[in-house]
Design an enzyme around this catalytic site. Structure first.
Site, PDB file in Angstrom:
ATOM      1  N   HIS A 287      -9.339   1.398  -0.246  1.00 16.24           N
ATOM      2  CA  HIS A 287      -9.347   2.094   1.131  1.00 16.24           C
ATOM      3  C   HIS A 287     -10.436   2.171   1.751  1.00 16.24           C
ATOM      4  O   HIS A 287     -11.713   2.669   1.214  1.00 16.24           O
ATOM      5  CB  HIS A 287      -8.962   3.662   0.867  1.00 16.24           C
TER       6      HIS A 287
ATOM      7  N   GLN B  91      -9.899   9.194  -4.981  1.00 21.76           N
ATOM      8  CA  GLN B  91      -9.508   9.959  -3.878  1.00 21.76           C
ATOM      9  C   GLN B  91     -10.608  10.710  -3.364  1.00 21.76           C
ATOM     10  O   GLN B  91     -10.952  10.831  -2.174  1.00 21.76           O
ATOM     11  CB  GLN B  91      -8.105  10.864  -3.934  1.00 21.76           C
TER      12      GLN B  91
ATOM     13  N   GLU C 105     -11.315   3.978   6.878  1.00 21.39           N
ATOM     14  CA  GLU C 105     -10.219   4.579   7.387  1.00 21.39           C
ATOM     15  C   GLU C 105     -10.732   5.450   8.431  1.00 21.39           C
ATOM     16  O   GLU C 105     -10.649   6.877   7.768  1.00 21.39           O
ATOM     17  CB  GLU C 105      -9.272   5.221   6.297  1.00 21.39           C
TER      18      GLU C 105
ATOM     19  N   HIS D  73       0.762  -1.246   0.072  1.00 20.89           N
ATOM     20  CA  HIS D  73       0.055  -0.026  -0.049  1.00 20.89           C
ATOM     21  C   HIS D  73       0.810   1.493  -0.007  1.00 20.89           C
ATOM     22  O   HIS D  73       1.504   1.489   1.100  1.00 20.89           O
ATOM     23  CB  HIS D  73      -0.828   0.126   1.276  1.00 20.89           C
TER      24      HIS D  73
ATOM     25  N   TRP E 258       0.728  13.988   4.046  1.00 15.41           N
ATOM     26  CA  TRP E 258      -0.106  13.328   4.930  1.00 15.41           C
ATOM     27  C   TRP E 258       1.111  12.719   6.039  1.00 15.41           C
ATOM     28  O   TRP E 258       0.681  12.769   7.309  1.00 15.41           O
ATOM     29  CB  TRP E 258      -0.719  11.993   4.618  1.00 15.41           C
TER      30      TRP E 258
ATOM     31  N   HIS F  14       1.458   5.430  -2.112  1.00 15.40           N
ATOM     32  CA  HIS F  14       0.864   6.588  -2.803  1.00 15.40           C
ATOM     33  C   HIS F  14       2.256   7.261  -3.424  1.00 15.40           C
ATOM     34  O   HIS F  14       2.779   8.174  -2.827  1.00 15.40           O
ATOM     35  CB  HIS F  14       0.046   7.725  -1.917  1.00 15.40           C
TER      36      HIS F  14
ATOM     37  N   ASP G 138       2.135   3.203   3.122  1.00 14.68           N
ATOM     38  CA  ASP G 138       1.402   4.115   2.619  1.00 14.68           C
ATOM     39  C   ASP G 138       1.768   5.630   2.372  1.00 14.68           C
ATOM     40  O   ASP G 138       1.497   5.976   0.923  1.00 14.68           O
ATOM     41  CB  ASP G 138       0.429   4.385   3.851  1.00 14.68           C
TER      42      ASP G 138
HETATM   43 ZN   LIG Z   1      -3.649   4.900   1.247  1.00 15.20          ZN
END
Ligand SMILES: [Zn+2]
Length: 423
Positions: free
Chosen positions: A210, A152, A213, A57, A315, A59, A309
């Protein structure tokens, strides 16, 4: 004549003093004490030889964008999403490619040779999709990059997301993504799960959403994901990423849910570094950890992987592509400190994600690709403890990265001249 012969290696399953023989990019034999002429030989000196790390996982479209256009001051998920929204209009094809290639350099240096990356399709230009498809082709000789079409902003909530997602799949993105807890209502979240699973079934693709979450124990889209997986015959082809709401769910409900997940052979990805920093933010004390119920999912027979991630993005300001750091955090957050559980944590960054990605010919057995990492550690538990140098990283039998072991030199009266942090 062999291409490569590695001798005196310890394998993750505990077998010691093993030799690995390589010919034409594949492992042809694994046995103790092999002797055969080879172009290249390496004495592993009893150190751990592992199949490469696999990140289930990630991005890659936002990785290494730290500070652009500004730093996330609060460190929260919501400021991160806002920040990504500010950055998106300024992205260029070349900048995405450059950052992604740099991250892949880091990954190779860390012995991470397969990555499943979500790519945001909520951009009518599909800039990131085009850029990462180029990166995928460019890194293919040394790293397997698998892309997930990730809406997203919500596949139903964002007006052009579904059309864009289908365009991304047409262009060669190979996994269907989703984000049901971000749709406008619970009902629309369920609708999105059904729609996306049906799309994957129609096209013969894998699914990785996802999912839940959230700290909201009533966020139960994983139940719907298990239902449609089972209904459409997608067992073993669908992954729920994050599943953090399971942390906060009622125990009785979880006992029913785990059986449904097992029936669907649902894959699970926890992202411990991100979950522990982003979840529980609305709590006072005690603050929830927010990571999904990994030991219980493993006990139910599910395949569970730990993912990175985010690295240096809106983030998360930290990270370096080190899956041992990821697994170490997962081990602590889940209190998986028994000897057997620590080994499961090592599997959660190697064999388990390889299964979720449906990687072909992965592993340390005859017939597998000659892809492996020699670590400056004697076994998986020591690797988790020390997060040591990846001494050599091999792809198809070729050494593609090397890091020197670096014992610390000491100048202490009456003490040894160096330490390697081992008993
Ligand atoms: Zn993610």
């Amino acid at each position: 004549m062999l291409d490569l012969l590695i001798q005196h290696a310890t394998l993750p399953d505990g077998r010691q003093d093993q030799s690995i023989a390589v010919q034409n990019g594949r492992i042809v034999d694994v046995a103790p004490g092999l002797h055969a002429p080879a172009h290249d030989t390496l004495d592993a000196q009893g150190l751990l030889l592992s199949p490469p790390f696999v990140d289930a996982h990630f991005h890659l479209d936002s990785a290494l964008s730290y500070g652009q256009p500004r730093v996330n001051q609060s460190g929260t998920l919501l400021e991160g999403i806002a920040l990504w929204g500010e950055l998106k209009p300024h992205l260029t094809h070349d900048a995405i490619v450059e950052r992604a290639l740099r991250y892949c350099d880091w990954a190779v240096g860390r012995g991470l040779l397969a990555i499943r990356s979500h790519v945001d399709v909520c951009d009518d230009r599909l800039l990131a999709v085009q850029a990462l498809l180029q990166v995928k082709r460019q890194v293919a000789p040394y790293l397997d990059l698998q892309l997930v079409a990730f809406p997203q902003d919500g596949v139903l909530r964002s007006p052009t997301a579904l059309a864009n997602l289908k365009r991304a799949l047409d262009l060669g993105v190979e996994v269907v993504g989703g984000i049901p807890h971000f749709e406008r209502t619970m009902a629309q979240g369920s609708d999105s799960v059904q729609l996306l699973c049906e799309l994957a079934a129609e096209r013969g693709l894998l699914v990785d959403m996802h999912c839940d979450e959230s700290d909201d124990p009533m966020s139960r889209h994983v139940e719907t994901l298990a239902l449609h997986t089972q209904r459409l015959g997608l067992q073993g082809r669908v992954t729920g990423s994050h599943l953090t709401s399971m942390h906060s769910m009622d125990n009785y409900y979880v006992s029913k849910l785990l059986a449904l997940m097992a029936e669907a052979d649902l894959g699970v990805v926890a992202n411990p570094l991100i979950n522990i920093t982003l979840q529980g933010r609305h709590d006072s004390y005690p603050k929830r950890r927010g990571m999904t119920r990994v030991p219980e999912q493993l006990a139910a027979g599910l395949t569970v992987a730990f993912g990175q991630d985010c690295v240096m993005d809106p983030w998360y300001s930290l990270g370096s592509g080190d899956l041992l750091e990821v697994a170490s955090m997962g081990l602590h957050v889940a209190q998986m400190t028994s000897q057997a559980a620590m080994r499961q944590c090592f599997e959660a960054i190697t064999t388990a994600p390889a299964r979720l990605l449906h990687l072909k010919d992965y592993g340390l057995a005859p017939g597998c690709h000659a892809d492996f990492v020699l670590l400056d550690a004697r076994d998986p538990v020591e690797a988790l403890r020390l997060k040591p140098a990846r001494l050599r990283v091999y792809r198809r039998g070729q050494c593609i990265a090397q890091t020197a072991a670096s014992p610390t030199q000491l100048s202490l009266p009456g003490r040894p001249e160096a330490t390697q942090f081992r008993l």
